[in-house]
Design a protein around this motif. Structure first.
Motif, PDB file in Angstrom:
ATOM      1  N   LEU A 136       0.826  -1.194   0.000  1.00  5.62           N
ATOM      2  CA  LEU A 136       0.000   0.000   0.000  1.00  5.62           C
ATOM      3  C   LEU A 136       0.870   1.256   0.000  1.00  5.62           C
ATOM      4  O   LEU A 136       1.901   1.303   0.663  1.00  5.62           O
ATOM      5  N   PHE A 137       0.427   2.240  -0.756  1.00  9.16           N
ATOM      6  CA  PHE A 137       1.019   3.571  -0.710  1.00  9.16           C
ATOM      7  C   PHE A 137       0.050   4.471   0.040  1.00  9.16           C
ATOM      8  O   PHE A 137      -1.120   4.566  -0.326  1.00  9.16           O
ATOM      9  N   PHE A 138       0.543   5.133   1.071  1.00 12.08           N
ATOM     10  CA  PHE A 138      -0.320   5.938   1.925  1.00 12.08           C
ATOM     11  C   PHE A 138      -0.114   7.427   1.692  1.00 12.08           C
ATOM     12  O   PHE A 138       0.983   7.880   1.331  1.00 12.08           O
ATOM     13  N   GLY A 139      -1.172   8.183   1.957  1.00 12.96           N
ATOM     14  CA  GLY A 139      -1.049   9.623   2.080  1.00 12.96           C
ATOM     15  C   GLY A 139      -0.580   9.981   3.481  1.00 12.96           C
ATOM     16  O   GLY A 139      -0.400   9.099   4.334  1.00 12.96           O
ATOM     17  N   THR A 140      -0.394  11.262   3.716  1.00 12.12           N
ATOM     18  CA  THR A 140       0.121  11.722   5.012  1.00 12.12           C
ATOM     19  C   THR A 140      -0.958  11.801   6.085  1.00 12.12           C
ATOM     20  O   THR A 140      -0.648  12.010   7.241  1.00 12.12           O
ATOM     21  N   GLY A 141      -2.206  11.628   5.684  1.00 12.59           N
ATOM     22  CA  GLY A 141      -3.283  11.580   6.664  1.00 12.59           C
ATOM     23  C   GLY A 141      -3.960  12.913   6.885  1.00 12.59           C
ATOM     24  O   GLY A 141      -3.381  13.988   6.664  1.00 12.59           O
TER      25      GLY A 141
END
Lengths: 116, 116
Positions: free
Chosen positions: B104-109
């Protein structure tokens, strides 16, 4: 409902020491993952594991890292000779499969590692 | 490389109101999965909702729905009738459908606070 568990919840270690982070994935899951999140930054993929071998790893996962499934339930991340920049929250995740609607990854609560 | 961007580091909403969290991503792939994960304070990440890119219909899970705009590479999360328990960090994540590339590639939230 089954959950991914991780131990310890917090770990403090001296720079240069080895640490082992432990995870118990959901029992019928076949794919296991480690991610990390440095404070204030995004969650980053480290490694995925299937059928007793690494299936994919990121650039972060260098020779100081290793993973193992020592028995039928545990999945461990070992960091040899820890560095200050290894301080982060480490998340374990597992999934039943990687496609067919069973690819959702379920995350553990994380281990907060602090390297002094 | 895939990137995920969440441009709203913090948001707040009054209880019972509706809020939309934005997420954009960049990929050259045509088949992929998108996820929203919720991380309540001091608790583990749990899946809120998922979307397969080949499905035109927007996913819905009770009070949570997405607005998936494939051409614009946008995947926003709408929370209706916000509840105090919705207070959490929300992460947008991307995974392509390529076999073996299951990380998974995540955003910074986005930190969401529901105000009573």
């Amino acid at each position: 409902e089954p959950e991914v568990t991780q131990t310890p919840s917090h770990q403090v270690t001296q720079m240069g020491q080895e640490v082992i982070l432990r995870c118990v994935p959901i029992s019928n899951h076949l794919y296991f993952y480690w991610y990390r999140q440095i404070l204030g930054q995004k969650v980053e993929f480290l490694v995925s594991f299937y059928n007793n071998e690494i299936s994919e790893k990121s650039e972060i996962f260098d020779d100081q890292f290793s993973v193992e499934r020592p028995d039928g339930s545990n999945f461990t991340l070992k960091i040899r000779s820890t560095k200050l920049e290894d301080s982060a929250m480490y998340f374990c995740a597992s999934s039943e499969a990687i496609a067919g609607g069973q690819e959702t990854q379920y995350f553990g609560p994380g281990t907060r590692l602090l390297v002094l | 490389a895939q990137t995920v961007t969440q441009s709203q580091p913090e948001m707040s909403v009054q209880e019972a109101e509706t809020v939309t969290l934005s997420c954009t991503y960049d990929t050259s792939e045509s088949n992929y999965y998108l996820f929203w994960y919720k991380q309540p304070p001091s608790r583990q990440m749990i899946l809120v909702i998922r979307q397969e890119a080949y499905k035109q219909q927007n996913a819905t899970e009770n009070r949570f729905s997405v607005n998936f705009q494939k051409a614009a590479k946008s995947f926003s999360l709408k929370i209706s009738d916000s509840q105090l328990g919705d207070t959490a960090m929300y992460f947008c994540a991307f995974r392509d459908e390529q076999t073996g590339a299951n990380n998974l590639f995540f955003g910074t939230g986005t930190r969401l606070t529901v105000i009573p």
